[in-house]
Design a protein around this motif. Structure first.
Motif, mmCIF file in Angstrom:
data_model
loop_
_atom_site.group_PDB
_atom_site.id
_atom_site.type_symbol
_atom_site.label_atom_id
_atom_site.label_comp_id
_atom_site.label_asym_id
_atom_site.label_seq_id
_atom_site.Cartn_x
_atom_site.Cartn_y
_atom_site.Cartn_z
ATOM 1 N N GLU A 29 0.740 -1.160 -0.144
ATOM 2 C CA GLU A 29 -0.117 0.071 0.043
ATOM 3 C C GLU A 29 0.820 1.281 0.012
ATOM 4 N N ALA A 30 1.717 1.183 0.740
ATOM 5 C CA ALA A 30 2.861 2.356 0.819
ATOM 6 C C ALA A 30 3.605 2.673 -0.669
ATOM 7 N N SER A 31 3.743 1.339 -1.223
ATOM 8 C CA SER A 31 4.281 1.848 -2.645
ATOM 9 C C SER A 31 3.086 2.308 -3.660
ATOM 10 N N ARG A 32 1.992 1.840 -3.462
ATOM 11 C CA ARG A 32 1.064 2.293 -4.341
ATOM 12 C C ARG A 32 0.789 3.736 -4.054
ATOM 13 N N ALA A 33 0.905 4.149 -2.809
ATOM 14 C CA ALA A 33 0.540 5.580 -2.351
ATOM 15 C C ALA A 33 1.737 6.576 -2.908
ATOM 16 N N GLY A 34 2.894 6.127 -3.296
ATOM 17 C CA GLY A 34 3.810 6.913 -3.721
ATOM 18 C C GLY A 34 4.366 7.887 -2.753
ATOM 19 N N GLY A 35 4.707 9.316 -3.087
ATOM 20 C CA GLY A 35 5.186 10.243 -2.341
ATOM 21 C C GLY A 35 6.620 10.240 -2.097
ATOM 22 N N ILE A 36 7.442 9.205 -2.612
ATOM 23 C CA ILE A 36 8.931 9.539 -2.704
ATOM 24 C C ILE A 36 9.388 9.908 -4.167
ATOM 25 N N GLN A 37 9.887 11.029 -4.152
ATOM 26 C CA GLN A 37 10.243 11.989 -5.331
ATOM 27 C C GLN A 37 11.487 12.159 -5.535
ATOM 28 N N PHE A 38 12.163 12.563 -6.584
ATOM 29 C CA PHE A 38 13.556 12.934 -6.843
ATOM 30 C C PHE A 38 13.592 13.958 -7.616
ATOM 31 N N SER A 39 14.597 14.882 -7.590
ATOM 32 C CA SER A 39 14.954 15.847 -8.710
ATOM 33 C C SER A 39 15.088 15.010 -10.063
ATOM 34 N N PRO A 40 14.813 15.720 -11.079
ATOM 35 C CA PRO A 40 14.848 15.065 -12.427
ATOM 36 C C PRO A 40 16.347 14.504 -12.765
ATOM 37 N N GLY A 41 16.313 13.334 -13.265
ATOM 38 C CA GLY A 41 17.741 12.541 -13.554
ATOM 39 C C GLY A 41 18.588 12.678 -12.388
ATOM 40 N N SER A 42 18.348 12.603 -11.170
ATOM 41 C CA SER A 42 19.201 12.514 -10.020
ATOM 42 C C SER A 42 18.791 11.705 -8.854
ATOM 43 N N THR A 43 19.504 11.576 -7.860
ATOM 44 C CA THR A 43 19.397 10.538 -6.834
ATOM 45 C C THR A 43 18.944 11.342 -5.522
ATOM 46 N N ARG A 44 18.839 12.678 -5.726
ATOM 47 C CA ARG A 44 18.391 13.581 -4.611
ATOM 48 C C ARG A 44 17.062 13.534 -4.238
ATOM 49 N N LEU A 45 16.855 13.007 -2.997
ATOM 50 C CA LEU A 45 15.333 13.141 -2.620
ATOM 51 C C LEU A 45 14.886 14.294 -2.459
ATOM 52 N N ARG A 46 13.697 14.671 -2.868
ATOM 53 C CA ARG A 46 13.267 16.010 -2.479
ATOM 54 C C ARG A 46 12.323 15.848 -1.253
ATOM 55 N N ALA A 47 12.489 17.292 -0.539
ATOM 56 C CA ALA A 47 12.017 17.451 0.632
ATOM 57 C C ALA A 47 10.697 16.983 0.953
ATOM 58 N N ASN A 48 9.999 17.029 -0.145
ATOM 59 C CA ASN A 48 8.527 16.476 0.074
ATOM 60 C C ASN A 48 8.372 15.081 0.103
ATOM 61 N N SER A 49 9.392 14.379 0.157
ATOM 62 C CA SER A 49 9.539 12.833 0.308
ATOM 63 C C SER A 49 9.383 12.455 1.752
ATOM 64 N N GLY A 50 9.762 13.276 2.740
ATOM 65 C CA GLY A 50 9.815 13.147 4.015
ATOM 66 C C GLY A 50 8.857 12.351 4.838
ATOM 67 N N PRO A 51 7.524 12.776 4.617
ATOM 68 C CA PRO A 51 6.434 11.977 5.294
ATOM 69 C C PRO A 51 6.091 10.808 4.751
ATOM 70 N N ALA A 52 6.525 10.471 3.315
ATOM 71 C CA ALA A 52 6.270 9.052 2.887
ATOM 72 C C ALA A 52 7.433 8.202 3.325
ATOM 73 N N LEU A 53 8.619 8.787 3.557
ATOM 74 C CA LEU A 53 9.787 7.934 4.040
ATOM 75 C C LEU A 53 9.226 7.660 5.629
ATOM 76 N N ASP A 54 8.899 8.588 6.333
ATOM 77 C CA ASP A 54 8.576 8.353 7.805
ATOM 78 C C ASP A 54 7.699 7.253 7.838
ATOM 79 N N ARG A 55 6.667 7.038 6.744
ATOM 80 C CA ARG A 55 5.710 5.871 6.908
ATOM 81 C C ARG A 55 6.164 4.536 6.680
ATOM 82 N N VAL A 56 7.142 4.679 5.873
ATOM 83 C CA VAL A 56 7.776 3.160 5.460
ATOM 84 C C VAL A 56 8.654 2.915 6.714
ATOM 85 N N ALA A 57 9.208 3.757 7.324
ATOM 86 C CA ALA A 57 10.052 3.546 8.521
ATOM 87 C C ALA A 57 9.282 3.097 9.607
#
Length: 363
Positions: free
Chosen positions: A252-280
């Motif tokens: 369900e966490a995978s389907r919900a998404g919420g983890i985002q990167f800058s284009p062509g980059s491995t840098r996680l965008r700041a708005n990915s924090g809540p989704a990462l918190d949930r997976v943790a």
């Protein structure tokens, strides 16, 4: 409370579909009006009023597969009324309680998207004259106007509520009749469609809300943010469901998404924090089990470059989870590049869906 109101309260003792949410909030605002009626002076809001969460309930029913009703509620709510008669109710969306862990996760991630919209807020400006005769009547019904901010949208509406005095400094506000709310009006139609696909059910896109809200005279400086409440639940605790429950929660966490990167980059965008918190939180509830983090890309660019990028992004997610207390030894990563698209890479929207991080249990 009339016999009809009592009967309805019993019928909808559990919560309803999220769309109904707005109704429930409307009721909350009605509650706020109670203080106005309580006071007989020209300044009925002096001293402020606060919501008693232990005595209050926000309930909603969701209906699936035509006629199967499921009862739900929100466990963390707060509210106040200022000296100027400004009323505010806050509801922590992560506190939704359906009685089933997996269903809770789906509502939080897919419907409410609480990693982006953590709470719902209802506001109203109260009119002291509206309930000035409540002390003499002890109970009356009123039409309440309110504004509901939920899921990034703000709607104005009104509801019929019952206001009753419970004591010198205590009032109760309850719904008089079922309050239907359309999911589409709150921007939740896509969330319902996602839930239908995930659960393999059909969901009625209209919810019905009921509520009982109690206010007490007190300082308007009382906590007014549901997220500040100590009793706020953790994002999820799937361990009780065992390996299968953990796998479902990760899916369900995978389907919900919420983890985002800058284009062509491995840098996680700041708005990915809540989704990462949930997976943790899911990982913490699945102690002893290892997680597989798989990175995926769209088909733009060279296949080998996409493969490397997807692997590096999976590693970045693993590092982010490690900083959240998940042992790196429990995290396995894999890059799949463009090899396993969810949908054809034929449109920008489809490509966005294919650029994703998926979580499963490692073998």
């Amino acid at each position: 409370m009339t016999a009809v109101s009592r009967l309805w309260s019993l019928v909808v003792r559990g919560p309803l579909m999220v769309p109904v949410f707005a109704s429930i909030f409307a009721v909350a605002l009605a509650l706020a009006f109670v203080p106005a009626a309580r006071a007989q002076g020209v300044q009925p809001f002096v001293g402020g009023w606060h919501l008693d969460p232990a005595a209050s309930e926000l309930r909603f029913l969701s209906i699936k597969n035509g006629d199967l009703a499921e009862a739900n509620r929100f466990d963390t709510i707060s509210g106040l009324i200022t000296d100027q008669g400004k009323a505010q109710i806050r509801v922590l969306l992560d506190s939704v309680d359906t009685g089933v862990d997996l269903r809770n996760v789906r509502l939080r991630f897919m419907l409410f998207e609480s990693f982006q919209h953590p709470e719902a807020v209802i506001t109203a400006q109260l009119d002291a004259a509206l309930l000035r005769d409540l002390p003499a009547l002890t109970r009356k019904e009123i039409d309440l106007s309110y504004a509901l901010s939920l899921h990034g949208m703000t709607l104005s509406n009104h509801a019929r509520v019952s206001v009753a005095l419970l004591g010198e400094d205590r009032v109760e506000v309850a719904s008089v009749a079922p309050i239907p709310v359309s999911a589409a009006k709150l921007g939740m139609a896509q969330g319902i469609a996602t839930m239908e696909q995930a659960a393999g059910v059909s969901i009625v896109p209209v919810g019905i809300v009921s509520f009982t809200l109690v206010f007490e005279r007190g300082s308007p400086d009382a906590p007014n943010t549901a997220a500040d409440t100590a009793s706020a639940p953790q994002a999820t605790a799937p361990s009780a469901a065992g390996r299968a429950g953990c796998a479902d929660s990760l899916a369900e966490a995978s389907r919900a998404g919420g983890i985002q990167f800058s284009p062509g980059s491995t840098r996680l965008r700041a708005n990915s924090g809540p989704a990462l918190d949930r997976v943790a939180e899911i990982a913490k509830g699945c102690a002893g089990l290892r997680l597989l983090i798989a990175g995926h890309t769209d088909s733009d660019g060279a296949a080998q470059a996409n493969l490397r990028l997807s692997r590096a992004r999976a590693d970045a997610v693993a590092a982010a989870l490690a900083t959240r207390g998940i042992a790196r030894s429990r995290l396995q990563t894999r890059g799949l590049g463009e090899a396993e698209p969810l949908v054809p890479n034929s449109t920008p929207a489809n490509k966005a869906r294919n650029r994703r991080i998926e979580f499963t249990l490692a073998e």
